[in-house]
Design a protein around this motif. Sequence first.
Motif, PDB file in Angstrom:
ATOM      1  N   ASP A 149       0.827  -1.222   0.008  1.00 24.91           N
ATOM      2  CA  ASP A 149       0.072  -0.131  -0.049  1.00 24.91           C
ATOM      3  C   ASP A 149       1.020   1.426  -0.232  1.00 24.91           C
ATOM      4  O   ASP A 149       2.167   1.285   0.386  1.00 24.91           O
ATOM      5  CB  ASP A 149      -0.828   0.067   1.114  1.00 24.91           C
ATOM      6  N   VAL A 150       0.347   2.447  -0.419  1.00 29.19           N
ATOM      7  CA  VAL A 150       0.877   3.721  -0.742  1.00 29.19           C
ATOM      8  C   VAL A 150       1.145   4.277   0.773  1.00 29.19           C
ATOM      9  O   VAL A 150       0.256   4.381   1.172  1.00 29.19           O
ATOM     10  CB  VAL A 150       0.285   4.494  -1.577  1.00 29.19           C
TER      11      VAL A 150
ATOM     12  N   ILE B  66      -7.645  -2.174  -3.441  1.00 32.80           N
ATOM     13  CA  ILE B  66      -8.668  -1.314  -2.586  1.00 32.80           C
ATOM     14  C   ILE B  66      -7.870  -0.117  -2.240  1.00 32.80           C
ATOM     15  O   ILE B  66      -7.180  -0.069  -1.250  1.00 32.80           O
ATOM     16  CB  ILE B  66      -9.127  -2.134  -1.279  1.00 32.80           C
ATOM     17  N   GLY B  67      -8.771   0.836  -2.867  1.00 33.73           N
ATOM     18  CA  GLY B  67      -8.080   2.496  -2.334  1.00 33.73           C
ATOM     19  C   GLY B  67      -6.581   2.477  -2.724  1.00 33.73           C
ATOM     20  O   GLY B  67      -6.183   2.503  -4.036  1.00 33.73           O
ATOM     21  N   ASP B  68      -5.684   2.548  -1.938  1.00 33.83           N
ATOM     22  CA  ASP B  68      -4.121   2.612  -2.203  1.00 33.83           C
ATOM     23  C   ASP B  68      -3.624   1.380  -1.929  1.00 33.83           C
ATOM     24  O   ASP B  68      -2.191   1.260  -1.878  1.00 33.83           O
ATOM     25  CB  ASP B  68      -3.715   3.815  -1.158  1.00 33.83           C
ATOM     26  N   GLU B  69      -4.255   0.338  -1.939  1.00 33.11           N
ATOM     27  CA  GLU B  69      -3.761  -0.929  -1.611  1.00 33.11           C
ATOM     28  C   GLU B  69      -3.828  -1.892  -2.707  1.00 33.11           C
ATOM     29  O   GLU B  69      -4.826  -2.115  -3.315  1.00 33.11           O
ATOM     30  CB  GLU B  69      -4.177  -1.629  -0.381  1.00 33.11           C
ATOM     31  N   ILE B  70      -2.813  -2.804  -2.863  1.00 32.15           N
ATOM     32  CA  ILE B  70      -3.121  -3.954  -3.846  1.00 32.15           C
ATOM     33  C   ILE B  70      -2.805  -5.169  -3.322  1.00 32.15           C
ATOM     34  O   ILE B  70      -1.818  -5.214  -2.318  1.00 32.15           O
ATOM     35  CB  ILE B  70      -1.787  -3.522  -5.237  1.00 32.15           C
ATOM     36  N   MET B  71      -3.593  -6.273  -3.568  1.00 29.92           N
ATOM     37  CA  MET B  71      -3.431  -7.642  -3.056  1.00 29.92           C
ATOM     38  C   MET B  71      -2.962  -8.556  -4.209  1.00 29.92           C
ATOM     39  O   MET B  71      -3.849  -8.615  -5.258  1.00 29.92           O
ATOM     40  CB  MET B  71      -4.525  -8.101  -2.282  1.00 29.92           C
ATOM     41  N   CYS B  72      -1.953  -9.398  -4.029  1.00 29.13           N
ATOM     42  CA  CYS B  72      -1.355  -9.997  -5.302  1.00 29.13           C
ATOM     43  C   CYS B  72      -1.055 -11.429  -4.757  1.00 29.13           C
ATOM     44  O   CYS B  72      -1.047 -11.710  -3.366  1.00 29.13           O
ATOM     45  CB  CYS B  72       0.025  -9.893  -5.901  1.00 29.13           C
ATOM     46  N   THR B  73      -1.215 -12.574  -5.645  1.00 29.43           N
ATOM     47  CA  THR B  73      -0.867 -13.968  -5.263  1.00 29.43           C
ATOM     48  C   THR B  73       0.209 -14.396  -6.194  1.00 29.43           C
ATOM     49  O   THR B  73       0.476 -14.042  -7.521  1.00 29.43           O
ATOM     50  CB  THR B  73      -1.979 -14.845  -5.129  1.00 29.43           C
TER      51      THR B  73
ATOM     52  N   ILE C  21       5.258  -3.226   2.098  1.00 25.53           N
ATOM     53  CA  ILE C  21       5.027  -4.435   1.609  1.00 25.53           C
ATOM     54  C   ILE C  21       4.983  -5.348   2.643  1.00 25.53           C
ATOM     55  O   ILE C  21       6.071  -5.472   3.265  1.00 25.53           O
ATOM     56  CB  ILE C  21       5.674  -4.654   0.415  1.00 25.53           C
ATOM     57  N   GLY C  22       4.083  -6.478   2.651  1.00 21.68           N
ATOM     58  CA  GLY C  22       4.240  -7.466   3.602  1.00 21.68           C
ATOM     59  C   GLY C  22       3.588  -8.702   2.855  1.00 21.68           C
ATOM     60  O   GLY C  22       2.798  -8.530   1.846  1.00 21.68           O
ATOM     61  N   LEU C  23       4.425  -9.835   3.182  1.00 25.09           N
ATOM     62  CA  LEU C  23       3.808 -11.055   2.293  1.00 25.09           C
ATOM     63  C   LEU C  23       4.269 -12.342   3.212  1.00 25.09           C
ATOM     64  O   LEU C  23       4.973 -12.225   4.151  1.00 25.09           O
ATOM     65  CB  LEU C  23       4.729 -11.130   0.727  1.00 25.09           C
ATOM     66  N   HIS C  24       3.491 -13.331   2.861  1.00 30.78           N
ATOM     67  CA  HIS C  24       3.847 -14.740   3.388  1.00 30.78           C
ATOM     68  C   HIS C  24       3.279 -15.767   2.465  1.00 30.78           C
ATOM     69  O   HIS C  24       2.329 -15.634   1.597  1.00 30.78           O
ATOM     70  CB  HIS C  24       2.702 -14.607   4.818  1.00 30.78           C
ATOM     71  N   HIS C  25       4.059 -17.214   2.792  1.00 30.93           N
ATOM     72  CA  HIS C  25       3.746 -18.027   2.009  1.00 30.93           C
ATOM     73  C   HIS C  25       2.999 -19.174   2.687  1.00 30.93           C
ATOM     74  O   HIS C  25       3.625 -19.542   3.763  1.00 30.93           O
ATOM     75  CB  HIS C  25       5.060 -18.783   1.094  1.00 30.93           C
ATOM     76  N   GLY C  26       1.872 -19.787   2.224  1.00 30.29           N
ATOM     77  CA  GLY C  26       1.001 -20.648   2.962  1.00 30.29           C
ATOM     78  C   GLY C  26       0.027 -20.990   2.210  1.00 30.29           C
ATOM     79  O   GLY C  26      -0.405 -20.531   1.204  1.00 30.29           O
TER      80      GLY C  26
END
Length: 298
Positions: free
Chosen positions: A13-14, A55-62, A95-100
């Motif tokens: 997110d920004v 969503i707004g200033d946020e992006i969600m990726c996989t 940025i935050g990420l997690h594998h699961g």
Amino acid sequence: MNTSRPQTILFADVSGSTRLFETKGDQEARRLIAAVLDALTKICQQHGGRVIKTIGDEIMCTFPGALNGVLAACDMQRKMGREIEFVRDSLAVRIGLHHGDALEEADGDVYGDAVNTAARMASLAKREQVVTTAATYDSLSGKVPEARSLGKARVSGKLLPIEIVDLVWQEDTSGMTMVQSAIRGPAAAEEKATLRLRHRAQQVTLDTESKPFSMGREPSNQLTIEADWVSRTHAMIEYKRGHFMIADRSTNGTYVRIGDDDEIKVHRDELHLRKAGTISLGQSFDVNTGDIIYFEAD
């Protein structure tokens, strides 16, 4: 039919978008945020990822694998640091990420434990930072970015805090302290931190695995202070990013003194509790004389 499979979830997110709207106006701010999200989308796709939603200033990726997500996150940060338009307007992302394992719905949306954990990593990240779980980082192989330990953090739905790390995406790392060996080392080597609190006759000791310690007017808090200027749930102390942090959630703010320094007003923000000092909920120390909370960090 919903299916569950291992994948890497990334949130970006920004940072400082509220200030952007205040200084640039609605139309220009929206244009700049759209430009950032478009740049992040292209990088996501270049690394084999898929944008779930914005969503707004946020992006969600996989992404199909942890390395895909990690390399994409680093490239996203580098893009923000190189693009003239973004640099000129002091735009940055966290940025935050997690594998699961994550459940994937028929419409392509995903949810579950991996999504919740990745969202928590994003909430812990600061501008120009990539935060992930140590488990995700340890699963990587080959040539991977360096990382620095941030200690432990609590994630909703998990009984114990989990180890988290900060990825070093900068190409020039001179002057930065690398602690990758400490991340991959045995957990028993971790230094135990404690925070001692005292309010009148009540004394409490928190450690790295303690649950968040709440303070406020309602009896449901671990520390109850019945005063009109104290909010129902006023503030929370939690061990995260390697430090004990106090987070204010109140109407009137939280006042903190560290040692002999001047008082600091924390309002809807966080502060690192270091060394020893005092906390006053809702009132300045000049006014509050009976409900001071004393703390000492070890």
